[in-house]
Scaffold this motif. Structure first.
Motif, PDB file in Angstrom:
ATOM      1  N   HIS A   1       0.822  -1.207   0.000  1.00 16.45           N
ATOM      2  CA  HIS A   1       0.000   0.000   0.000  1.00 16.45           C
ATOM      3  C   HIS A   1       0.862   1.265   0.000  1.00 16.45           C
ATOM      4  O   HIS A   1       0.509   2.272  -0.638  1.00 16.45           O
ATOM      5  CB  HIS A   1      -0.968  -0.021   1.183  1.00 16.45           C
ATOM      6  CG  HIS A   1      -1.992  -1.117   1.071  1.00 16.45           C
ATOM      7  ND1 HIS A   1      -3.055  -1.049   0.194  1.00 16.45           N
ATOM      8  CD2 HIS A   1      -2.083  -2.324   1.692  1.00 16.45           C
ATOM      9  CE1 HIS A   1      -3.779  -2.164   0.290  1.00 16.45           C
ATOM     10  NE2 HIS A   1      -3.206  -2.942   1.192  1.00 16.45           N
ATOM     11  N   GLU A   2       1.989   1.220   0.677  1.00 16.79           N
ATOM     12  CA  GLU A   2       2.928   2.346   0.624  1.00 16.79           C
ATOM     13  C   GLU A   2       3.473   2.517  -0.789  1.00 16.79           C
ATOM     14  O   GLU A   2       3.560   3.634  -1.318  1.00 16.79           O
ATOM     15  CB  GLU A   2       4.078   2.103   1.611  1.00 16.79           C
ATOM     16  CG  GLU A   2       5.163   3.176   1.569  1.00 16.79           C
ATOM     17  CD  GLU A   2       6.363   2.813   2.412  1.00 16.79           C
ATOM     18  OE1 GLU A   2       7.380   3.519   2.316  1.00 16.79           O
ATOM     19  OE2 GLU A   2       6.293   1.803   3.151  1.00 16.79           O
ATOM     20  N   ARG A   3       3.825   1.403  -1.394  1.00 23.43           N
ATOM     21  CA  ARG A   3       4.370   1.440  -2.751  1.00 23.43           C
ATOM     22  C   ARG A   3       3.314   1.927  -3.751  1.00 23.43           C
ATOM     23  O   ARG A   3       3.607   2.729  -4.639  1.00 23.43           O
ATOM     24  CB  ARG A   3       4.872   0.048  -3.131  1.00 23.43           C
ATOM     25  CG  ARG A   3       5.661  -0.016  -4.419  1.00 23.43           C
ATOM     26  CD  ARG A   3       6.406  -1.331  -4.530  1.00 23.43           C
ATOM     27  NE  ARG A   3       5.540  -2.498  -4.582  1.00 23.43           N
ATOM     28  CZ  ARG A   3       5.426  -3.402  -3.615  1.00 23.43           C
ATOM     29  NH1 ARG A   3       6.138  -3.294  -2.500  1.00 23.43           N
ATOM     30  NH2 ARG A   3       4.614  -4.442  -3.741  1.00 23.43           N
ATOM     31  N   PHE A   4       2.085   1.460  -3.584  1.00 25.57           N
ATOM     32  CA  PHE A   4       1.027   1.887  -4.500  1.00 25.57           C
ATOM     33  C   PHE A   4       0.743   3.377  -4.358  1.00 25.57           C
ATOM     34  O   PHE A   4       0.527   4.075  -5.360  1.00 25.57           O
ATOM     35  CB  PHE A   4      -0.261   1.091  -4.256  1.00 25.57           C
ATOM     36  CG  PHE A   4      -1.357   1.467  -5.212  1.00 25.57           C
ATOM     37  CD1 PHE A   4      -1.419   0.888  -6.469  1.00 25.57           C
ATOM     38  CD2 PHE A   4      -2.309   2.414  -4.867  1.00 25.57           C
ATOM     39  CE1 PHE A   4      -2.416   1.250  -7.373  1.00 25.57           C
ATOM     40  CE2 PHE A   4      -3.296   2.782  -5.763  1.00 25.57           C
ATOM     41  CZ  PHE A   4      -3.356   2.195  -7.009  1.00 25.57           C
TER      42      PHE A   4
ATOM     43  N   THR B   1      -6.869   6.970 -13.649  1.00 30.30           N
ATOM     44  CA  THR B   1      -6.793   6.320 -12.340  1.00 30.30           C
ATOM     45  C   THR B   1      -5.829   5.146 -12.441  1.00 30.30           C
ATOM     46  O   THR B   1      -5.984   4.291 -13.320  1.00 30.30           O
ATOM     47  CB  THR B   1      -8.173   5.796 -11.904  1.00 30.30           C
ATOM     48  OG1 THR B   1      -9.127   6.849 -11.954  1.00 30.30           O
ATOM     49  CG2 THR B   1      -8.121   5.231 -10.488  1.00 30.30           C
ATOM     50  N   LEU B   2      -4.857   5.080 -11.550  1.00 36.00           N
ATOM     51  CA  LEU B   2      -3.961   3.924 -11.509  1.00 36.00           C
ATOM     52  C   LEU B   2      -4.684   2.756 -10.857  1.00 36.00           C
ATOM     53  O   LEU B   2      -5.301   2.901  -9.798  1.00 36.00           O
ATOM     54  CB  LEU B   2      -2.692   4.257 -10.724  1.00 36.00           C
ATOM     55  CG  LEU B   2      -1.648   3.136 -10.662  1.00 36.00           C
ATOM     56  CD1 LEU B   2      -1.066   2.850 -12.043  1.00 36.00           C
ATOM     57  CD2 LEU B   2      -0.529   3.491  -9.684  1.00 36.00           C
ATOM     58  N   LEU B   3      -4.590   1.584 -11.494  1.00 39.71           N
ATOM     59  CA  LEU B   3      -5.216   0.368 -10.988  1.00 39.71           C
ATOM     60  C   LEU B   3      -4.143  -0.678 -10.722  1.00 39.71           C
ATOM     61  O   LEU B   3      -3.133  -0.733 -11.435  1.00 39.71           O
ATOM     62  CB  LEU B   3      -6.211  -0.193 -12.001  1.00 39.71           C
ATOM     63  CG  LEU B   3      -7.271   0.770 -12.545  1.00 39.71           C
ATOM     64  CD1 LEU B   3      -8.082   0.083 -13.635  1.00 39.71           C
ATOM     65  CD2 LEU B   3      -8.173   1.269 -11.435  1.00 39.71           C
ATOM     66  N   ALA B   4      -4.371  -1.510  -9.726  1.00 38.00           N
ATOM     67  CA  ALA B   4      -3.463  -2.625  -9.448  1.00 38.00           C
ATOM     68  C   ALA B   4      -4.259  -3.918  -9.406  1.00 38.00           C
ATOM     69  O   ALA B   4      -5.266  -4.018  -8.689  1.00 38.00           O
ATOM     70  CB  ALA B   4      -2.733  -2.410  -8.129  1.00 38.00           C
TER      71      ALA B   4
ATOM     72  N   SER C   1      -7.765   0.752  -6.492  1.00 39.97           N
ATOM     73  CA  SER C   1      -7.803   1.853  -7.454  1.00 39.97           C
ATOM     74  C   SER C   1      -7.238   3.092  -6.792  1.00 39.97           C
ATOM     75  O   SER C   1      -7.523   3.363  -5.616  1.00 39.97           O
ATOM     76  CB  SER C   1      -9.236   2.134  -7.909  1.00 39.97           C
ATOM     77  OG  SER C   1      -9.792   1.016  -8.561  1.00 39.97           O
ATOM     78  N   GLY C   2      -6.453   3.852  -7.546  1.00 38.35           N
ATOM     79  CA  GLY C   2      -5.858   5.059  -7.011  1.00 38.35           C
ATOM     80  C   GLY C   2      -6.830   6.230  -7.010  1.00 38.35           C
ATOM     81  O   GLY C   2      -8.026   6.089  -7.274  1.00 38.35           O
ATOM     82  N   THR C   3      -6.289   7.402  -6.728  1.00 33.24           N
ATOM     83  CA  THR C   3      -7.082   8.626  -6.697  1.00 33.24           C
ATOM     84  C   THR C   3      -7.216   9.188  -8.109  1.00 33.24           C
ATOM     85  O   THR C   3      -6.202   9.443  -8.763  1.00 33.24           O
ATOM     86  CB  THR C   3      -6.409   9.678  -5.798  1.00 33.24           C
ATOM     87  OG1 THR C   3      -6.230   9.124  -4.489  1.00 33.24           O
ATOM     88  CG2 THR C   3      -7.251  10.943  -5.715  1.00 33.24           C
ATOM     89  N   PRO C   4      -8.437   9.392  -8.614  1.00 40.68           N
ATOM     90  CA  PRO C   4      -8.585   9.972  -9.958  1.00 40.68           C
ATOM     91  C   PRO C   4      -7.904  11.342 -10.030  1.00 40.68           C
ATOM     92  O   PRO C   4      -8.107  12.188  -9.158  1.00 40.68           O
ATOM     93  CB  PRO C   4     -10.106  10.095 -10.124  1.00 40.68           C
ATOM     94  CG  PRO C   4     -10.669   9.069  -9.184  1.00 40.68           C
ATOM     95  CD  PRO C   4      -9.735   9.041  -8.013  1.00 40.68           C
ATOM     96  N   HIS C   5      -7.065  11.542 -11.066  1.00 43.70           N
ATOM     97  CA  HIS C   5      -6.289  12.777 -11.133  1.00 43.70           C
ATOM     98  C   HIS C   5      -6.837  13.801 -12.121  1.00 43.70           C
ATOM     99  O   HIS C   5      -6.452  14.969 -12.087  1.00 43.70           O
ATOM    100  CB  HIS C   5      -4.826  12.467 -11.474  1.00 43.70           C
ATOM    101  CG  HIS C   5      -4.630  11.651 -12.703  1.00 43.70           C
ATOM    102  ND1 HIS C   5      -4.901  12.114 -13.975  1.00 43.70           N
ATOM    103  CD2 HIS C   5      -4.184  10.367 -12.869  1.00 43.70           C
ATOM    104  CE1 HIS C   5      -4.619  11.176 -14.855  1.00 43.70           C
ATOM    105  NE2 HIS C   5      -4.192  10.092 -14.221  1.00 43.70           N
TER     106      HIS C   5
END
Length: 252
Positions: A148-151, A215-218, A227-231
């Motif tokens: 989660h830190e890396r993401f 949005t970055l997805l993993a 899912s990341g924060t929409p930019h």
């Protein structure tokens, strides 16, 4: 531009049919091909500065079943960087903690100053390789072993880099598949039980969906993990960017 493809699966997925369909687009993307797949915890990288449909090496590779839980593939249409082996994707290397990362990119970086310091370090000439080296450097420098830190770090990096640039990315650390698009209708995915397939365009008649924008997805084991924060940095072509690409391409 280029075309990209990836698989994340819970079990080894036989990708030959999809890969053959994907690489059949090489008549419009003739400037090289690349393939990466995980085998016994090692990432196998194959690439050539040859049109995929004319490559004996690729034909020999796909003549046998290719099974893997993680696969990346790329066909190149050169814009930035000459038509040569060093400019073919995927790009792969170890971060400072000896974790291997592998990346493919469809797009163009028009303006992102943090990448400039990697010009003398890269083996080829592409902005895509600089994107890879930048991510590799930042992850190795600041991110620990916690996912989660890396993401969160990758989410900030990708969101910042997307501003004003076309940034369709598929990359992996050998465990997770990360996906990002900020250009409408240029990255799709097919979700099946235990498997997700991503590609620049749908590769069969199944129910492919558009990859969420900006949005970055993993993914892990074929499932969306986070899912990341929409930019909000959606890329749209403008006259200046088109002129820049024309000037660059005319010098290849």
């Amino acid at each position: 531009m280029c075309m990209i493809f990836a698989v994340s699966s819970k079990d080894s997925f036989e990708a030959n049919d999809y890969l053959n369909t994907f690489f059949s687009n090489s008549d419009k993307h003739p400037h090289g091909w690349g393939l990466a797949y995980l085998r016994s915890d090692n990432m196998v990288i194959k690439k050539e500065c040859v049109q995929a449909s004319r490559s004996k090496k690729l034909a020999d590779t796909l003549r046998r079943p290719l099974r893997s839980p993680l696969i990346l593939a790329h066909i190149r249409y050169a814009t930035i960087g000459n038509v040569e082996q060093a400019n073919c994707h995927p790009f792969s290397g170890l971060d400072a903690r000896h974790n291997r990362w592998t990346l493919i990119h469809n797009g163009t970086i028009f303006d992102y100053p943090p990448l400039s310091r990697f010009i003398k370090k890269q083996k080829g000439e592409t902005d895509s390789e600089r994107v890879f080296l930048y991510i590799l450097n930042e992850v190795g420098k600041t991110a620990g072993s916690d996912f989660h830190e890396r993401f969160a770090l990758l989410d900030r990096i990708v969101g910042d880099m997307a501003g004003g640039n076309k940034l369709n990315l598929l990359f992996t650390d050998g465990e997770y598949l990360y996906a990002h698009t900020n250009c409408r209708d240029t990255l799709f995915y097919l979700q099946e039980k235990g498997t997700v397939i991503a590609a620049t365009q749908p590769l069969d008649g199944k129910p492919w969906r558009k990859m969420p924008m900006c949005t970055l997805l993993a993914f892990k084991d074929g499932e969306l993990i986070v899912s990341g924060t929409p930019h909000g940095h959606e890329y749209t072509e403008n006259a200046e960017n088109v002129k820049m690409l024309y000037r660059i391409f005319s010098n290849l």
